[in-house]
Structures are given as C-alpha cells and as structure tokens.
Design a protein around this motif. Structure first.
Motif, PDB file in Angstrom:
ATOM      1  N   ASP A 131       0.837  -1.212   0.000  1.00 43.73           N
ATOM      2  CA  ASP A 131       0.000   0.000   0.000  1.00 43.73           C
ATOM      3  C   ASP A 131       0.862   1.248   0.000  1.00 43.73           C
ATOM      4  N   VAL A 132       1.527   1.446  -1.115  1.00 46.83           N
ATOM      5  CA  VAL A 132       2.592   2.442  -1.177  1.00 46.83           C
ATOM      6  C   VAL A 132       2.145   3.710  -1.887  1.00 46.83           C
ATOM      7  N   ILE A 133       2.571   4.831  -1.354  1.00 44.57           N
ATOM      8  CA  ILE A 133       2.424   6.103  -2.050  1.00 44.57           C
ATOM      9  C   ILE A 133       3.822   6.544  -2.460  1.00 44.57           C
ATOM     10  N   PHE A 134       3.978   6.736  -3.764  1.00 46.11           N
ATOM     11  CA  PHE A 134       5.281   7.131  -4.284  1.00 46.11           C
ATOM     12  C   PHE A 134       5.246   8.613  -4.593  1.00 46.11           C
ATOM     13  N   THR A 135       6.224   9.344  -4.092  1.00 45.93           N
ATOM     14  CA  THR A 135       6.338  10.764  -4.381  1.00 45.93           C
ATOM     15  C   THR A 135       7.589  10.983  -5.189  1.00 45.93           C
ATOM     16  N   SER A 136       7.442  11.678  -6.298  1.00 50.27           N
ATOM     17  CA  SER A 136       8.596  11.891  -7.159  1.00 50.27           C
ATOM     18  C   SER A 136       9.578  12.842  -6.494  1.00 50.27           C
ATOM     19  N   LYS A 137      10.747  12.903  -7.070  1.00 51.42           N
ATOM     20  CA  LYS A 137      11.830  13.683  -6.467  1.00 51.42           C
ATOM     21  C   LYS A 137      11.456  15.153  -6.298  1.00 51.42           C
ATOM     22  N   ASP A 138      10.715  15.669  -7.274  1.00 49.26           N
ATOM     23  CA  ASP A 138      10.382  17.095  -7.197  1.00 49.26           C
ATOM     24  C   ASP A 138       9.173  17.342  -6.320  1.00 49.26           C
ATOM     25  N   GLY A 139       8.598  16.307  -5.756  1.00 54.03           N
ATOM     26  CA  GLY A 139       7.454  16.476  -4.867  1.00 54.03           C
ATOM     27  C   GLY A 139       6.193  16.900  -5.592  1.00 54.03           C
ATOM     28  N   GLU A 140       6.179  16.702  -6.907  1.00 54.98           N
ATOM     29  CA  GLU A 140       5.031  17.185  -7.684  1.00 54.98           C
ATOM     30  C   GLU A 140       4.076  16.059  -8.055  1.00 54.98           C
ATOM     31  N   ARG A 141       4.650  14.860  -8.289  1.00 54.52           N
ATOM     32  CA  ARG A 141       3.808  13.772  -8.766  1.00 54.52           C
ATOM     33  C   ARG A 141       3.667  12.694  -7.701  1.00 54.52           C
ATOM     34  N   PHE A 142       2.462  12.146  -7.595  1.00 56.40           N
ATOM     35  CA  PHE A 142       2.195  11.113  -6.608  1.00 56.40           C
ATOM     36  C   PHE A 142       1.525   9.932  -7.277  1.00 56.40           C
ATOM     37  N   TYR A 143       1.954   8.747  -6.908  1.00 54.45           N
ATOM     38  CA  TYR A 143       1.345   7.538  -7.446  1.00 54.45           C
ATOM     39  C   TYR A 143       1.012   6.597  -6.311  1.00 54.45           C
ATOM     40  N   LYS A 144      -0.052   5.850  -6.516  1.00 53.93           N
ATOM     41  CA  LYS A 144      -0.415   4.853  -5.512  1.00 53.93           C
ATOM     42  C   LYS A 144      -0.110   3.485  -6.114  1.00 53.93           C
ATOM     43  N   MET A 145       0.541   2.610  -5.348  1.00 57.72           N
ATOM     44  CA  MET A 145       0.764   1.267  -5.858  1.00 57.72           C
ATOM     45  C   MET A 145       0.549   0.235  -4.757  1.00 57.72           C
ATOM     46  N   PRO A 146       0.100  -0.960  -5.134  1.00 57.32           N
ATOM     47  CA  PRO A 146      -0.213  -1.968  -4.120  1.00 57.32           C
ATOM     48  C   PRO A 146       1.028  -2.466  -3.387  1.00 57.32           C
ATOM     49  N   GLU A 147       2.175  -2.511  -4.076  1.00 57.48           N
ATOM     50  CA  GLU A 147       3.389  -2.969  -3.418  1.00 57.48           C
ATOM     51  C   GLU A 147       4.618  -2.575  -4.228  1.00 57.48           C
ATOM     52  N   VAL A 148       5.740  -2.506  -3.553  1.00 57.29           N
ATOM     53  CA  VAL A 148       7.010  -2.280  -4.233  1.00 57.29           C
ATOM     54  C   VAL A 148       8.103  -3.089  -3.547  1.00 57.29           C
ATOM     55  N   TYR A 149       9.109  -3.420  -4.322  1.00 59.96           N
ATOM     56  CA  TYR A 149      10.320  -4.039  -3.790  1.00 59.96           C
ATOM     57  C   TYR A 149      11.448  -3.049  -4.004  1.00 59.96           C
ATOM     58  N   VAL A 150      12.155  -2.723  -2.936  1.00 56.30           N
ATOM     59  CA  VAL A 150      13.225  -1.729  -3.036  1.00 56.30           C
ATOM     60  C   VAL A 150      14.546  -2.358  -2.616  1.00 56.30           C
ATOM     61  N   ARG A 151      15.556  -2.180  -3.427  1.00 52.90           N
ATOM     62  CA  ARG A 151      16.902  -2.698  -3.144  1.00 52.90           C
ATOM     63  C   ARG A 151      17.514  -1.914  -1.980  1.00 52.90           C
ATOM     64  N   GLY A 152      18.072  -2.660  -1.038  1.00 51.15           N
ATOM     65  CA  GLY A 152      18.661  -2.005   0.123  1.00 51.15           C
ATOM     66  C   GLY A 152      19.734  -1.006  -0.232  1.00 51.15           C
ATOM     67  N   SER A 153      20.517  -1.348  -1.265  1.00 44.67           N
ATOM     68  CA  SER A 153      21.657  -0.496  -1.616  1.00 44.67           C
ATOM     69  C   SER A 153      21.227   0.864  -2.123  1.00 44.67           C
ATOM     70  N   THR A 154      19.943   1.016  -2.447  1.00 43.75           N
ATOM     71  CA  THR A 154      19.511   2.275  -3.027  1.00 43.75           C
ATOM     72  C   THR A 154      18.777   3.159  -2.019  1.00 43.75           C
ATOM     73  N   ILE A 155      18.735   2.691  -0.762  1.00 42.48           N
ATOM     74  CA  ILE A 155      18.029   3.463   0.253  1.00 42.48           C
ATOM     75  C   ILE A 155      18.956   4.508   0.858  1.00 42.48           C
ATOM     76  N   LYS A 156      18.423   5.708   0.971  1.00 40.89           N
ATOM     77  CA  LYS A 156      19.179   6.762   1.660  1.00 40.89           C
ATOM     78  C   LYS A 156      18.862   6.696   3.146  1.00 40.89           C
ATOM     79  N   TYR A 157      17.566   6.715   3.477  1.00 49.53           N
ATOM     80  CA  TYR A 157      17.170   6.566   4.873  1.00 49.53           C
ATOM     81  C   TYR A 157      15.727   6.120   4.959  1.00 49.53           C
ATOM     82  N   LEU A 158      15.334   5.705   6.179  1.00 52.60           N
ATOM     83  CA  LEU A 158      13.951   5.343   6.429  1.00 52.60           C
ATOM     84  C   LEU A 158      13.457   6.124   7.628  1.00 52.60           C
ATOM     85  N   ARG A 159      12.187   6.537   7.581  1.00 49.31           N
ATOM     86  CA  ARG A 159      11.583   7.165   8.747  1.00 49.31           C
ATOM     87  C   ARG A 159      10.589   6.177   9.333  1.00 49.31           C
ATOM     88  N   ILE A 160      10.748   5.889  10.613  1.00 51.54           N
ATOM     89  CA  ILE A 160       9.941   4.872  11.277  1.00 51.54           C
ATOM     90  C   ILE A 160       9.181   5.503  12.429  1.00 51.54           C
TER      91      ILE A 160
END
Lengths: 132, 106
Positions: A43-72
């Motif tokens: 149940d993911v909301i994706f926000t583009s880098k410029d903060g202008e575009r938003f997409y809703k997706m049921p799921e995503v898989y993200v590679r650990g090596s590409t993560i900058k940080y996580l907010r928990i």
C-alpha cells in the motif's frame, strides 16, 4: 548489537517512509526485509523527487543499496528494546540446552564406535558363509 | 534445535518478495543511474535478474534528466541485470493521485 536491522525487522507491518538515493520517496507498510536491507512495502504512495507527482501502488520491492534513509514511527523504537531482550533470553536458553545434550551425546558416541567394531567382524564371517 | 536458532536469524535463501505473482504481468523497473522501464515479467531468478518481454524504456526529459518524460523507446525482449535494479513494482494498480499529504511541504 545489531541495532539498525533489528529495528527494521521489528518495524514489520508498520508504516514507514523510505527515501532513495535518487530522491524519490515511498510511504508504505513494511511487509518484509532482509539482511541486505532490501524491503518489500505494501500500500505504497510514491512521491517523485520534485514532490510534484504522486502515485499509488499496491506494493514495491526496493533494493537495500539504493536506500538513503527510512523514517519509522517512534512507537517501534520502544518495541525494539523488548524484542532484543527476548531474543537474548531465547539464545541463552538454547545455549543451556545445547550444553547438556552435548555431554550426553559424547558418551553415547564412544559406546557406539566400540559396538560397530564388533558387528563388523561378525558380518564378515556371515558373508563368508553365504559365498560358500 | 539448531534449525530453530537459524530460523530466528532468517536462514532463508529465498528472496523476500515472491516474483511468481508478477509473472506475465506488467512491471515497472527502475535502474541504477535513473533509467526506468516497463515490461511483462517472463522470468526471474534469486539474484533478481529479470526477463522482460515487450520492454519499453521511459526516457528522461531532455531539459531535466531527473524527470521521466513522455518519450519512450522499445527494447523488445530483454534481460535486466539484477545488480543494477533498484525498484520493482507492478505496473497494474499504479495510478497517479493528487497530493495525499494535507500539509504543504513548502
């Protein structure tokens, strides 16, 4: 003390925000994670880098090596302490059980070897009888 | 006894995501370096190498390389190298929405 990955594992089923190195952000519930910090969000909301575009997706898989940080959510941080203590207690119990079994197994093994030697001689004799 | 301890430490060699449910479905894949592609997932392996059929690369804007524009180019049947993949998501079920965060960021 493996704090970062234990925190992540504890945060399973909790919502979180992930920012990637390319500046994109994913908001979603953590379905699972692994030792390389690869994550699967639901149940993911994706926000583009410029903060202008938003997409809703049921799921995503993200590679650990590409993560900058996580907010928990802060509530998870409190949960981690309890979980780490429980895991340590569990490991202590396992060690105790292992020691007692190890002593008994060593004695049984020695007895088994001597028996095998005797049986080996006996089976050789039987084999000779069969050929004759 | 040993197996229990391993399970708690996740001895799984499997991927945390089950790609079999995406087979023959359109997926959107992002790559290291900012490239994006969509295609029908025909195959995969543990290393996240993917086989995409009818793959289309979504090109970036000429003026702003960080923005994915409308232009595309057809790639056909490709093998996507798992080491370069950063994000995998199903293309179906992805829809654009207005700003869901009530607070203004700026």
């Amino acid at each position: 003390l493996q704090l970062p990955l234990s925190l992540l594992r504890t945060a399973q089923n909790h919502p979180m925000l992930v920012e990637l190195k390319n500046g994109e952000t994913y908001n979603g519930h953590l379905q699972s994670c692994d030792t390389w910090m690869n994550i699967h969000l639901r149940d993911v909301i994706f926000t583009s880098k410029d903060g202008e575009r938003f997409y809703k997706m049921p799921e995503v898989y993200v590679r650990g090596s590409t993560i900058k940080y996580l907010r928990i959510p802060e509530t998870v941080v409190d949960m981690v302490k309890n979980e780490v203590q429980e895991v340590r207690r569990h490991q202590k119990d396992m060690h105790k059980q292992k020691k007692t079994y190890g002593g008994g197994g060593g004695g049984g093994g020695r007895g088994g070897q001597s028996n095998r030697g005797g049986r080996g001689g006996g089976s050789g004799g039987r084999g000779g009888g069969g050929r004759g | 006894m040993v197996n229990e301890k391993d399970d708690s430490q996740r001895k799984k060699k499997e991927s945390i995501v089950d790609l079999s449910k995406f087979l023959d479905k359109k997926v959107r894949v992002k790559f290291q370096g900012g490239r994006e592609a969509t295609g029908i997932l025909k195959g995969y392996d543990q290393l996240l190498n993917l086989v995409l059929d009818g793959a289309i690369e979504h090109l970036r804007d000429a003026e702003d390389p960080t923005v994915i524009g409308d232009e595309t180019r057809n790639l056909g049947l490709i093998v996507a190298r798992g080491t370069a993949i950063t994000v995998v998501a199903p293309s179906d079920g992805m829809e654009q929405i207005p700003n869901p965060f009530a607070n203004a960021d700026e």
